[in-house]
Design a protein around this motif. Sequence first.
Motif, short mmCIF file in Angstrom:
data_model
loop_
_atom_site.label_atom_id
_atom_site.label_comp_id
_atom_site.label_asym_id
_atom_site.label_seq_id
_atom_site.Cartn_x
_atom_site.Cartn_y
_atom_site.Cartn_z
N SER A 70 0.74 -1.29 -0.12
CA SER A 70 0.04 0.10 0.01
C SER A 70 0.87 1.40 0.08
CB SER A 70 -0.78 -0.04 1.40
OG SER A 70 -0.37 0.14 2.41
N LYS A 71 0.54 2.44 -0.23
CA LYS A 71 1.09 3.58 -0.50
C LYS A 71 0.36 4.71 -0.11
CE LYS A 71 2.14 5.02 -4.77
NZ LYS A 71 2.29 5.99 -5.57
N ASP A 72 0.76 5.56 0.88
CA ASP A 72 0.18 6.58 1.58
C ASP A 72 0.94 7.87 0.81
OD1 ASP A 72 -0.60 9.06 2.74
OD2 ASP A 72 -0.80 7.74 4.84
N ASN A 73 0.20 8.41 -0.08
CA ASN A 73 0.82 9.61 -0.80
C ASN A 73 0.94 10.79 0.03
OD1 ASN A 73 1.09 8.03 -3.30
ND2 ASN A 73 -0.89 8.65 -4.00
N ALA A 74 0.25 10.90 1.10
CA ALA A 74 0.27 12.24 1.95
C ALA A 74 1.45 12.08 2.73
CB ALA A 74 -1.04 12.42 2.64
N LYS A 75 1.87 10.92 2.96
CA LYS A 75 2.94 10.66 3.99
C LYS A 75 4.38 10.31 2.95
CE LYS A 75 0.35 9.32 7.93
NZ LYS A 75 0.18 8.49 8.95
N ASN A 76 4.16 10.18 1.68
CA ASN A 76 5.25 9.70 1.00
C ASN A 76 5.89 8.32 1.43
OD1 ASN A 76 4.95 11.96 -0.76
ND2 ASN A 76 6.84 13.14 0.17
N THR A 77 4.95 7.62 1.75
CA THR A 77 5.54 6.22 2.41
C THR A 77 4.67 4.95 1.72
OG1 THR A 77 5.55 7.28 4.67
CG2 THR A 77 5.49 4.86 4.51
N LEU A 78 5.64 4.00 1.41
CA LEU A 78 5.22 2.95 0.80
C LEU A 78 5.20 1.92 2.04
CD1 LEU A 78 4.76 1.23 -1.82
CD2 LEU A 78 7.20 0.81 -1.65
N TYR A 79 4.40 1.05 1.91
CA TYR A 79 4.25 -0.24 3.23
C TYR A 79 4.11 -1.49 2.41
CZ TYR A 79 2.85 3.73 5.98
OH TYR A 79 2.57 5.17 6.52
N LEU A 80 4.76 -2.68 3.26
CA LEU A 80 4.34 -3.91 2.76
C LEU A 80 4.11 -4.77 4.00
CD1 LEU A 80 4.67 -6.03 0.62
CD2 LEU A 80 6.82 -6.63 1.27
N GLN A 81 2.96 -5.05 4.26
CA GLN A 81 2.30 -5.88 5.42
C GLN A 81 2.62 -7.27 5.08
OE1 GLN A 81 1.01 -4.99 8.40
NE2 GLN A 81 1.18 -7.14 8.75
N MET A 82 3.13 -8.00 5.96
CA MET A 82 3.49 -9.28 5.71
C MET A 82 3.07 -10.36 6.67
SD MET A 82 7.68 -9.00 4.36
CE MET A 82 8.41 -8.39 5.99
N ASN A 83 1.99 -11.12 6.37
CA ASN A 83 1.40 -12.11 7.13
C ASN A 83 2.06 -13.54 6.86
OD1 ASN A 83 0.13 -9.90 8.30
ND2 ASN A 83 -1.53 -10.16 7.00
N SER A 84 1.63 -14.39 7.77
CA SER A 84 2.01 -15.93 7.50
C SER A 84 3.26 -16.15 6.98
CB SER A 84 0.70 -16.41 6.34
OG SER A 84 -0.29 -16.36 7.21
N LEU A 85 4.07 -15.25 7.32
CA LEU A 85 5.65 -15.64 7.13
C LEU A 85 6.26 -17.05 7.25
CD1 LEU A 85 6.76 -12.27 8.44
CD2 LEU A 85 6.91 -12.89 6.21
N LYS A 86 7.08 -17.11 6.23
CA LYS A 86 7.68 -18.53 5.99
C LYS A 86 9.14 -18.31 6.01
CE LYS A 86 4.08 -20.14 2.98
NZ LYS A 86 3.74 -20.63 1.72
N PRO A 87 9.91 -19.40 6.52
CA PRO A 87 11.50 -19.28 6.54
C PRO A 87 11.90 -18.89 5.04
CG PRO A 87 10.54 -21.18 7.51
CD PRO A 87 9.37 -20.66 6.94
N GLU A 88 11.18 -19.34 4.03
CA GLU A 88 11.54 -18.89 2.66
C GLU A 88 11.39 -17.27 2.13
OE1 GLU A 88 9.58 -21.59 3.39
OE2 GLU A 88 8.07 -21.84 1.96
N ASP A 89 10.84 -16.61 3.18
CA ASP A 89 10.79 -15.05 2.94
C ASP A 89 11.82 -14.61 3.42
OD1 ASP A 89 7.17 -15.76 3.99
OD2 ASP A 89 8.25 -15.27 1.99
#
Length: 124
Positions: A70-89
């Motif tokens: 997701s991206k918040d243009n007002a904050k000039n910030t990009l996000y990556l929410q990572m769920n159900s993480l695996k060792p291969e991540d």
Amino acid sequence: QVQLVESGGGSVQAGGSLRLSCVASAYGASRYSMAWFRQAPGTEREGVAAIDRDGNAGYGDSVKGRFTISKDNAKNTLYLQMNSLKPEDTAMYYCAAVRGGGSGLFEWRKYVYWGQGTQVTVSS
């Protein structure tokens, strides 16, 4: 010149979650397409997720249904929410940006600006 600074990496157990952030020092960040790439030692850089300047998002096959960009243009910030993480991540995660957009948003050579990376380690 655009500077990108990532944060939010760390060590988690499998099944856990992390949220990465990338702050861009760019006026008019809404004009940029942005993406997250990752690279583990001995492997090629892999496109994880990308979002164009219109907010259309795409994901690599290995993370579909688990990660959300997701991206918040007002904050000039990009996000990556990572769920159900695996060792291969486990990898170094990089934020990238390019003015405009178009096709090929998973091609790392398309991007002009890169952050320094943030390490994500997932243990089993």
